[in-house]
Write an enzyme that holds these catalytic residues in place. Structure first.
Site, short mmCIF file in Angstrom:
data_model
loop_
_atom_site.label_atom_id
_atom_site.label_comp_id
_atom_site.label_asym_id
_atom_site.label_seq_id
_atom_site.Cartn_x
_atom_site.Cartn_y
_atom_site.Cartn_z
CB SER A 113 -0.90 0.00 1.24
OG SER A 113 -1.78 1.09 1.20
CG LEU A 114 2.34 2.38 -3.81
CD1 LEU A 114 2.13 2.92 -5.22
CD2 LEU A 114 3.78 1.94 -3.63
CB SER A 332 -8.15 14.61 24.97
OG SER A 332 -8.42 16.00 24.90
CD GLU A 353 -4.71 12.04 13.41
OE1 GLU A 353 -5.16 12.83 14.27
OE2 GLU A 353 -4.49 12.38 12.22
CD GLN A 414 -13.80 16.74 17.27
OE1 GLN A 414 -12.76 16.58 17.90
NE2 GLN A 414 -13.82 17.11 15.99
NE ARG A 460 -15.07 15.54 26.74
CZ ARG A 460 -15.34 16.57 25.96
NH1 ARG A 460 -16.07 16.38 24.86
NH2 ARG A 460 -14.90 17.77 26.25
#
Length: 608
Positions: A113-114, A332, A353, A414, A460
């Site tokens: 996967s380039l 967080s 990410e 989010q 959360r």
């Protein structure tokens, strides 16, 4: 240089043979890089071919994984692959797969996967610089076409920021991609300006001139910065019929016998790859201590993300192999506690990410145990990297916080609402969704010890502590929180919905409905035995999840009855597009609060 030229031609011949026997493959993409690889192997690569686990070995990553025939040809030349094995390329059961995986010699991570080879190389180079403290080199062979991938530039920027001078990107600029010319063709300057703007040292060469290649590699090894060797090459070099011609990507060269003759015929020479020089023993892991999870008292309230933060710091005190990776959200996810206590093992990737997860693949290839934490929703950005981590048979833990609508007013961008489905689909994955702080802490050590891709989903908001300190939880288990011989329905939940299910059971009791409640904290693997028992006892299951109905807890429960007589199952999940609201309002709007659960059960029982 005559020996180098002969080696390069042998690599070309064997690359052509691979594709010829298989009837498929990418020989032309291999031919363009043969000179680059021949010089690297004969003059600069340090690799103990008799000890793949030698911690001082250099790393060679074929980011252009479709050029696997060239890699396997190198394996044959180095004595790691026999000629008989070479011609099993792409055959059933062969370790010489169409794109490289760690089953093959000299392969640490899967590619194909380039755009992922260089980010993974960044992880390996970071490991050498900060964890192993060894000067092994990381060589990454990239194609020019994959430089259109954003993940490449995440890697380029981060490598420069970290000063990874032992990282060398060899860019095979052969002008042609799969369907035609690449964006910049042979405009080496266009690529050079981009790398230079990010602070890399850039060397421009003729990729078929052996002296220039050798000189560039020598110069790269003296650099105080990461180096990009931009090599102008010809796709299909050495075979007149396909050289620099469109329409030959991913195909055998045509007349293989004639092409092999044009390249000088089959050879079986060996290349003597240098062993790493003797160095002091590497910095490795110390003795493990006893993991002591944080303790919370019954009736306390605590979020599972806070429990993760405390537990991860405690785990790191006991486990010197544990590493933490963050993408600008450690305050967080609560990984900041680990970062404060163990800054030498904490890596900050900022908002990147793909680079973060790819680096974890590289770090785990060196034997470390990485934990990667961000919002559950943002892991979707790195899904392809996670998928390739599984192809690499990587061992790492992903932690997704801020899961579900229960995060409240931040809104749908989010909210992790698809993450369980995504992670369940990953090969070798484990998916855990605890509902209280003690449970979270007790599961951390098991997650650290499991192989494959592990996913911990945290929330959360604060929730009540319902399990006493010291209670043991097993991956693959569950907890029956309410039960009786008169139960008419079973509520199956995880995370925040466990608490809603318990409240719903109280609501239903006021209507005379006895209700069983199961905390299905292990969603993969799932506790089928307990589910089957509940189905036999009550005949009616209702799954409740702060997640989309597709692919999540409800589907895991349904799958547990595959091939068996299934009970009546109703699935409650988030099937609307949330807006901004308080956590309590979000649960009501999604129909997964305790009143909605009770109403759904009463409606179903009345209909039945």
């Amino acid at each position: 240089m005559s020996e180098l030229a002969a080696l390069a031609q042998q690599l070309r011949v064997d690359a052509v043979r691979c594709a010829e026997v298989a009837g498929s493959g990418h020989p032309t993409s291999s031919l363009s890089a043969a000179d680059l690889v021949a010089v690297l192997a004969a003059r600069h690569l340090r690799y103990d071919i008799n000890n793949r686990a030698n911690p001082q070995n250099d790393h060679l990553i074929f980011s252009k994984g479709h050029a696997s025939p060239l890699l396997y040809a190198l394996g044959k030349a180095a004595g790691l692959i026999t000629d008989d094995e070479l011609v099993t390329y792409r055959a059933l059961g062969s370790r010489l797969e169409g794109h490289p995986t760690p089953r093959a010699p000299m392969v640490d991570v899967a590619t194909g996967s380039l755009g992922l080879g260089l980010p993974t190389g960044v992880g390996l180079a970071l490991c050498g610089q900060r964890l192993d403290r060894l000067p092994y080199r990381v060589w990454v062979l990239c194609g020019d076409g994959e430089l259109a991938e954003g993940s490449v530039w995440e890697a380029v920027e981060h490598a420069s920021y970290e000063g990874l001078n032992h990282l060398v990107a060899i860019i095979d600029v052969n002008r042609l991609g799969q369907r035609g010319p690449t964006r910049f063709g042979w405009d080496i300057g266009a690529y050079a300006r981009r790398f230079e703007a990010h602070g890399w040292r850039v060397l421009r060469i003729d990729g078929h001139h052996l002296d220039q290649i050798d000189a560039a590699y020598r110069e790269a090894l003296t650099s105080t910065r990461p180096t990009a060797v931009l090599a102008r090459t010809v796709k299909g070099a050495g075979i007149a019929e396909v050289a620099d011609q469109e329409g030959h990507h991913g195909k055998p060269v045509g007349n293989g016998r004639r092409a092999i003759a044009e390249l000088g015929g089959v050879r079986h020479h060996r290349v003597n790859v240098s062993k790493p020089p003797y160095l002091a023993p590497p910095h490795r892991f110390g003795e493990r201590g006893r993991y002591q999870p944080p303790v919370y008292e019954l009736g306390d309230t605590e979020s599972t993300r806070d429990a993760f933060g405390a537990a991860f710091a405690a785990l790191a005190r006991a486990r010197p192999d544990v590493v933490g990776l963050d993408a600008e959200v450690s305050d967080s996810t609560r990984m900041e506690r680990f970062a404060a206590e163990h800054p030498d093992r904490f890596f900050q990737f900022y908002i990147a990410e793909q680079q973060m997860v790819a680096a974890a693949i590289g770090i785990q290839a060196r034997g470390w145990n990485p934990f990667v934490a961000t919002f559950a929703a943002f892991l979707a950005r790195a899904y392809d990297v996670i998928r390739m981590a599984a192809v690499s048979r990587a061992n790492l833990c992903l932690v997704g916080s801020h899961a579900g609508v229960a995060i409240g007013a931040d809104g749908p961008s989010q909210m992790g609402l698809e993450d369980i489905a995504v992670m369940r689909a990953v090969y070798s994955s484990t998916v855990i969704h605890p509902c209280d702080a003690n449970q979270t802490g007790m599961l951390m050590e098991q997650l650290a010890d499991r192989a494959g891709i592990r996913y911990l989903r945290t929330c959360r908001g604060e929730t009540p502590v319902i399990y006493p300190p010291g209670e043991v939880f097993e991956v693959g288990g569950s907890r029956v929180l309410r039960s009786s011989s008169a139960d008419a329905v079973t509520l199956v939940a995880a995370g925040v919905t466990v608490h809603e299910a318990l409240a719903a059971a109280d609501d239903l009791a006021r209507h005379g409905v006895a209700t069983r409640v199961i905390d299905l904290y292990s969603i993969k693997p799932v506790d089928a035995v307990t589910l089957h028992q509940a189905a036999g006892d009550t005949g009616f299951l209702v799954t409740v999840e702060d997640h989309r109905p597709e692919g999540g807890l409800g589907d895991a429960v349904c799958q547990a009855f595959s091939g068996a007589v299934a009970p009546r199952i109703t699935r409650l999940g988030v099937d609307t597009m949330p807006g901004s609201a308080t956590p309590a309002e979000q649960l009501v709007a999604a129909g997964i609060d305790h009143s909605s659960i009770a109403a759904a059960v009463l409606s179903q029982l009345a209909a039945r």
